[in-house]
Design an enzyme around this catalytic site. Structure first.
Site: not given
Length: 322
Positions: A11-13, A16, A57, A73, A96, A176, A234
């Site tokens: 349930c990663a951002d 969602w 999982y 994940l 990724k 990241d 950014y």
């Protein structure tokens, strides 16, 4: 055709905000089940999308009504659960980076090929038509002979405790956000690419690299100067420079679905902007993935090129003080 039945591991951002809404909007996809280590979260998310909740999982991978899994994940868990899904006979779309180790990436790609399963990394921006448009401009000679790429993806500081700042979860700027300019170089330049120089930086008190840069080179001498960071204003952009002009792309890597790209071209005649239609790149990556599932496509080999470059950037940077 029957919809591709998806299970979601975690349930990663990003799941969602982008991927679950895109899945729900695609008539060629059915969300069958969603798994979390936290039962309450799994139940809440599953209720929102009308699917089954699984606690853990492994339970989701045992379901015979799941054709493919999406893995959002933390990076340190990608290899473990991607392999488990492939061994369970599921196609895999993984966030990724596919793994944080080039040898592990190669092994997973080989496993996917052996099992006849689609294995893809969720780098959404490469599916956006604006980059194909840019490649055609270069091929048509809009900026003369290509000389260099300058690409950057930098984001403001993350809150304390964010997984991107945890080395045990595969955090750090290189894996990241650095993956985006690296993939841009693979997408836009003729390969193969080699690492000429690289540096990683770490802010005081941080346990991971929080910024960095790299210089890559093609066999013909075209260079790529890349920048990435987790504690910066950014910036999501790239510029291609040629012998007769430049092409600039802003909001290159994570444009909203309603964003209309404006490609800036600067040459001897002056400056002009070429506006393109809005495009949902989350929908694009799902369309490409489900098409591969239906047509029997195999693993995407590009993640291995990416993984090798990331490894070499880290090795090169390790020769410098952090």
């Amino acid at each position: 055709m029957e919809p591709v039945r998806f299970g979601v591991l975690g349930c990663a951002d990003i799941a969602w905000r982008r991927m679950l809404p895109a899945m729900a909007a695609d008539p060629g996809i059915t969300i069958t089940a969603l798994a979390s280590r936290r039962p309450a979260t799994a139940e809440s998310w599953a209720d929102a999308y009308g699917c089954r909740a699984e606690h853990g999982y492994a339970a989701l991978l045992e379901r015979d009504d799941v054709d493919a899994v999406y893995v959002p994940l933390p990076a340190s868990l990608h290899a473990l659960w991607t392999e488990a899904a492939l061994r369970a006979g599921k196609h895999v779309l993984c966030e990724k980076p596919l793994t944080t180790d080039a040898a592990r990436t190669a092994a997973l790609l080989a496993l996917g090929a052996e099992r006849g399963l689609v294995l893809a990394e969720n780098i959404m921006f490469v599916h956006h038509p604006q980059h194909g448009f840019v490649r055609r401009l270069v091929a048509d000679g809009a900026i003369g002979e290509l000389r260099s790429l300058h690409a950057a993806f930098e984001v403001p500081a993350r809150p304390e405790g964010d997984i991107r700042l945890c080395p045990e979860l595969g955090g750090g700027a290189l894996f990241d956000v650095g993956v985006y300019p690296v993939r841009a170089a693979l997408c836009l330049l003729p390969g193969p690419l080699t690492v000429v120089d690289a540096a990683l930086s770490r802010s005081p008190g941080s346990r991971v690299d929080t910024g960095g840069s790299a210089v890559l080179r093609t066999p013909t001498g075209v260079t790529a100067e890349l920048a990435f960071g987790l504690e910066h204003p950014y910036r999501s952009a790239y510029e291609l420079r040629g012998s007769a002009g430049r092409i600039l792309v802003d909001r290159a890597f994570t444009p909203p679905a309603d964003h209309r790209p404006r490609i800036r071209v600067v040459d001897e005649a002056g400056e002009r902007f070429l506006e393109l239609p809005a495009y949902d790149q989350a929908a694009g990556v799902l369309a490409a993935f489900t098409t591969a599932v239906r047509t029997g496509g195999g693993p995407d080999p590009v993640p291995l090129d990416e993984a090798v470059l990331l490894r070499e950037i880290r090795r090169t940077a390790a020769r410098r003080p952090v």
